[in-house]
Design a protein around this motif. Sequence first.
Motif, PDB file in Angstrom:
ATOM      1  N   TYR A 147       0.852  -1.181   0.000  1.00 22.60           N
ATOM      2  CA  TYR A 147       0.000   0.000   0.000  1.00 22.60           C
ATOM      3  C   TYR A 147       0.890   1.234   0.000  1.00 22.60           C
ATOM      4  O   TYR A 147       2.063   1.181   0.388  1.00 22.60           O
ATOM      5  CB  TYR A 147      -0.996   0.013   1.165  1.00 22.60           C
ATOM      6  N   PRO A 158      -4.429   0.449  -1.514  1.00 21.15           N
ATOM      7  CA  PRO A 158      -3.773  -0.825  -1.816  1.00 21.15           C
ATOM      8  C   PRO A 158      -3.165  -0.805  -3.219  1.00 21.15           C
ATOM      9  O   PRO A 158      -3.795  -0.337  -4.172  1.00 21.15           O
ATOM     10  CB  PRO A 158      -4.916  -1.847  -1.726  1.00 21.15           C
ATOM     11  N   SER A 186      -3.372  -5.256   2.547  1.00 26.61           N
ATOM     12  CA  SER A 186      -4.193  -6.154   1.737  1.00 26.61           C
ATOM     13  C   SER A 186      -3.525  -7.510   1.547  1.00 26.61           C
ATOM     14  O   SER A 186      -2.305  -7.632   1.542  1.00 26.61           O
ATOM     15  CB  SER A 186      -4.492  -5.527   0.374  1.00 26.61           C
ATOM     16  N   MET A 199      -8.875  -6.182   2.292  1.00 23.20           N
ATOM     17  CA  MET A 199      -8.197  -4.927   2.616  1.00 23.20           C
ATOM     18  C   MET A 199      -8.650  -4.381   3.967  1.00 23.20           C
ATOM     19  O   MET A 199      -9.805  -4.532   4.360  1.00 23.20           O
ATOM     20  CB  MET A 199      -8.493  -3.885   1.519  1.00 23.20           C
TER      21      MET A 199
END
Length: 321
Positions: A147, A158, A186, A199
Amino acid sequence: MLIYPSKKGYYHSFPTFVEDNRHLYIYFREGISQNNCVHGFDGKILRVKVSVSDLLAFPDCLADRGNSKIVFDGENEMDAIVSKLDNNLFSLCTRIWIPNQKNDCYVSFSETPEFYERQPVIVDGIDISAFYGKAFKSKYGYIFPAYGVIKKDGLQRPLIFVTDTQKWELLSYLPTKLNGNRLNESSVVSFNNRWFIFMREDEPPFGIWMSESDDLLNWSNPVKLFSKAHTPVAYVFKSRLVLFFRYLYAKNVSAIGFIYPLEKDFSIHIVEIYKGNPYDGGYCDLGEVNENLFVSFYLGNEFANPTVEMRLVETKASFGK
């Protein structure tokens, strides 16, 4: 089973593991506890190597039965995400973080789960905040979930990177600021010929979101699965997709929890409960050993000196019953 014990003044966290040649290689972070710094400071990356036979036979401290060593010792090491990418190819994602000064992400590649060198990962137009989740092989190359911020829009989201171990590119990315909430950490898995990404919603009330894809390039609009959770990690075991996470169980009480997210009316299963700061535990990793599913995590206590733990989640025979 205990991987690494609680030590006064030390903060152990972020364990991940792989198996190779009948040994487990368990990587995690050791920091110096500080009241004003979550996870402590002056972090180092440690590795414990233990035989699979000892893992199955001795539920006591695995660090005493295997051997441990410092792998990386930068200014303040943070992450230690080890993955098996292919036969005779492993990776380790690490990061050096100095508040308001430095946040550098690195990846190491090796033919075995022993790492001695690493390369910084730099992608034009992107500030990578951190790698998170297992890396894996795909038709595009090796996939690394992460991320970070795409500089042209300034939003953390993400990201999915692809590499041939030398060149890095952004393969795809997910929306963020959904309903005003930011998504970051994620975990990506393949299940029934589709890709799923889970996520973390990083603002109250927190929670886990999910999106689907046929090709890792184009993703469906994310949907929220449930609230009060952090740090998702997904795994497919015996034809079922399981998702582990840090569960914000109650006031001042958190838990290691899991669900089967694709199954109707799923319920939350609890593996372990701990009191105190929720950030003093969680961050799971999953893997199969002798056809059994194991989970690793760190577990907080009232002194904020966490242990690193591993549990047998399910056996081949009992999984899903």
